[in-house]
Design a protein around this motif. Structure first.
Motif, PDB file in Angstrom:
ATOM      1  N   ALA A  32       0.856  -1.187   0.000  1.00  0.00           N
ATOM      2  CA  ALA A  32       0.000   0.000   0.000  1.00  0.00           C
ATOM      3  C   ALA A  32       0.892   1.237   0.000  1.00  0.00           C
ATOM      4  O   ALA A  32       2.089   1.165   0.297  1.00  0.00           O
ATOM      5  CB  ALA A  32      -0.940   0.009   1.212  1.00  0.00           C
ATOM      6  N   ASP A  65       0.588   5.927   0.311  1.00  0.00           N
ATOM      7  CA  ASP A  65      -0.222   7.129   0.471  1.00  0.00           C
ATOM      8  C   ASP A  65      -0.159   7.905  -0.833  1.00  0.00           C
ATOM      9  O   ASP A  65       0.922   8.244  -1.314  1.00  0.00           O
ATOM     10  CB  ASP A  65       0.309   7.976   1.629  1.00  0.00           C
ATOM     11  N   TYR A  66      -1.309   8.203  -1.408  1.00  0.00           N
ATOM     12  CA  TYR A  66      -1.373   8.806  -2.727  1.00  0.00           C
ATOM     13  C   TYR A  66      -1.326  10.329  -2.698  1.00  0.00           C
ATOM     14  O   TYR A  66      -1.443  10.961  -3.748  1.00  0.00           O
ATOM     15  CB  TYR A  66      -2.637   8.342  -3.452  1.00  0.00           C
ATOM     16  N   ARG A  69      -9.247   1.575  -0.343  1.00  0.00           N
ATOM     17  CA  ARG A  69      -9.376   1.325  -1.788  1.00  0.00           C
ATOM     18  C   ARG A  69      -8.947  -0.100  -2.136  1.00  0.00           C
ATOM     19  O   ARG A  69      -8.104  -0.336  -3.014  1.00  0.00           O
ATOM     20  CB  ARG A  69      -8.554   2.321  -2.599  1.00  0.00           C
ATOM     21  N   ASN A  99      -4.995  -0.955  -1.217  1.00  0.00           N
ATOM     22  CA  ASN A  99      -3.861  -0.328  -1.909  1.00  0.00           C
ATOM     23  C   ASN A  99      -3.452   1.011  -1.320  1.00  0.00           C
ATOM     24  O   ASN A  99      -2.419   1.552  -1.709  1.00  0.00           O
ATOM     25  CB  ASN A  99      -4.196  -0.124  -3.392  1.00  0.00           C
ATOM     26  N   LYS A 100      -4.222   1.559  -0.400  1.00  0.00           N
ATOM     27  CA  LYS A 100      -3.970   2.886   0.139  1.00  0.00           C
ATOM     28  C   LYS A 100      -3.764   2.816   1.644  1.00  0.00           C
ATOM     29  O   LYS A 100      -4.504   2.134   2.349  1.00  0.00           O
ATOM     30  CB  LYS A 100      -5.134   3.824  -0.174  1.00  0.00           C
TER      31      LYS A 100
END
Length: 326
Positions: A121, A123-124, A165, A168-169
């Motif tokens: 994962a 952080d976007y 999500r 993935n996050k």
């Protein structure tokens, strides 16, 4: 500018002196190997131990290389490419926490079966990370991140959470404005005050276990906090709290922020609000997670007079003894 920067790794052998004399050195360093890194300057080095094997982790540019020493040279056995620039690599068992200079955190795992680094994962948010570290309480682990806006953010890897999500996050659980810059966060084990203040901690621990077999097995006895130094000469620490203690101190913090006079009429709660990044592409919503107790504010409770302490404690439905113990 058209020539990319390169790095180099040097391996030294340490030879310690068996018999020390006033003129002899404590140890001697001998250069045994060097390797050129074409991806960029080396910004981080770590050691990975898995299944009895030790490997060198090299962070250079946007690449992570896993190198194994054998036959007098380093051999690459795994790699991972991040987004922009790796600043630091934090290891916990076989898990990696990568701090990117422009794109926040990446959480990876090393799989020995196929010798691969897998991204679990990230952080976007486009957050420039200055420092990162680990925190835990019981079986729950969190990642603490310090950015260019002098904020602290706390993330968790929670694949079952809807905000993840699909896993993935990294999910942001709390945030606070620190108001100071730091470039390093280290983890430490949180000991009980009974052991810290004891002159014989070993016998004290044995006595506590004889009275209660569950001593040392609860979540509060298995806490790992984080400490850091700031560029203005301060030292700070962050520790995880149990939910009852947190809500009690959160209520006390809210009452104290309204009831007590602050310096220069400044608002304590506004000062600790998360500062958003001005960079384009930020996708974080306007809500702030908060979730962090301002220790500098609640610790001033002990400096108040007893009548003031009793008034504040009764306002949140608690007692002075309970608050001081927390």
């Amino acid at each position: 500018e058209d020539v990319s920067a390169k790095g180099r790794v040097l391996l030294f052998q340490v030879k310690r002196q068996e018999v020390l004399t006033p003129t002899s050195p404590v140890a001697e360093l001998t250069l045994v190997y060097e390797k050129d890194i074409s991806h960029g300057p080396v910004t981080s080095l770590s050691c990975l131990e898995c299944e009895g094997k030790s490997r060198l982790i090299i962070g250079a540019g946007a690449d992570i290389n896993v190198e194994q020493w054998g036959k007098n040279h380093l051999t690459q056995v795994g790699f991972f490419r991040a987004t922009m620039q790796i600043l630091k690599i934090q290891l916990f068992k076989t898990f990696f926490l990568l701090s990117d200079a422009y794109d926040s955190l990446n959480f990876l795992v090393w799989r020995e079966s196929d010798k691969s680094l897998t991204l679990l994962a990230k952080d976007y948010e486009p957050t420039p990370v200055f420092a990162a570290g680990f925190m835990s309480r019981g079986a729950v682990m969190s990642f603490v991140c310090h950015d260019d806006r002098q904020n602290l953010q706390f993330f968790q890897y929670a694949p079952g959470d809807a905000a993840a999500r699909g896993g993935n996050k990294l999910v942001c659980r709390a945030d606070v404005h620190l108001g100071a810059q730091t470039i390093g966060i280290q983890s430490h084990f949180c000991k009980s005050s009974l052991l810290v203040n004891s002159s014989t901690p070993t016998s004290t621990l044995a006595a506590l276990k004889s009275q209660d077999p569950l001593v040392g097995k609860s979540d509060d006895d298995q806490r790992i906090g984080a400490f850091f130094g700031t560029s203005d000469g301060n030292f700070g620490s962050v520790i995880p709290l149990s939910e009852p203690v947190y809500w009690r101190l959160a209520a006390l913090q809210s009452v104290m922020a309204n009831a007590l006079e602050s310096h220069c009429a400044l608002n304590q709660r506004a000062w600790r609000l998360y500062r958003r990044t001005p960079r384009r592409g930020g996708c974080r919503s306007n809500d702030r997670r908060k979730g962090v107790i301002d220790g500098s504010l609640v610790i001033s409770f002990t400096d108040l007079s007893l009548p003031d302490q009793e008034d504040l404690a009764s306002a949140i439905g608690s007692t002075v003894e309970m608050i001081v113990d927390n």
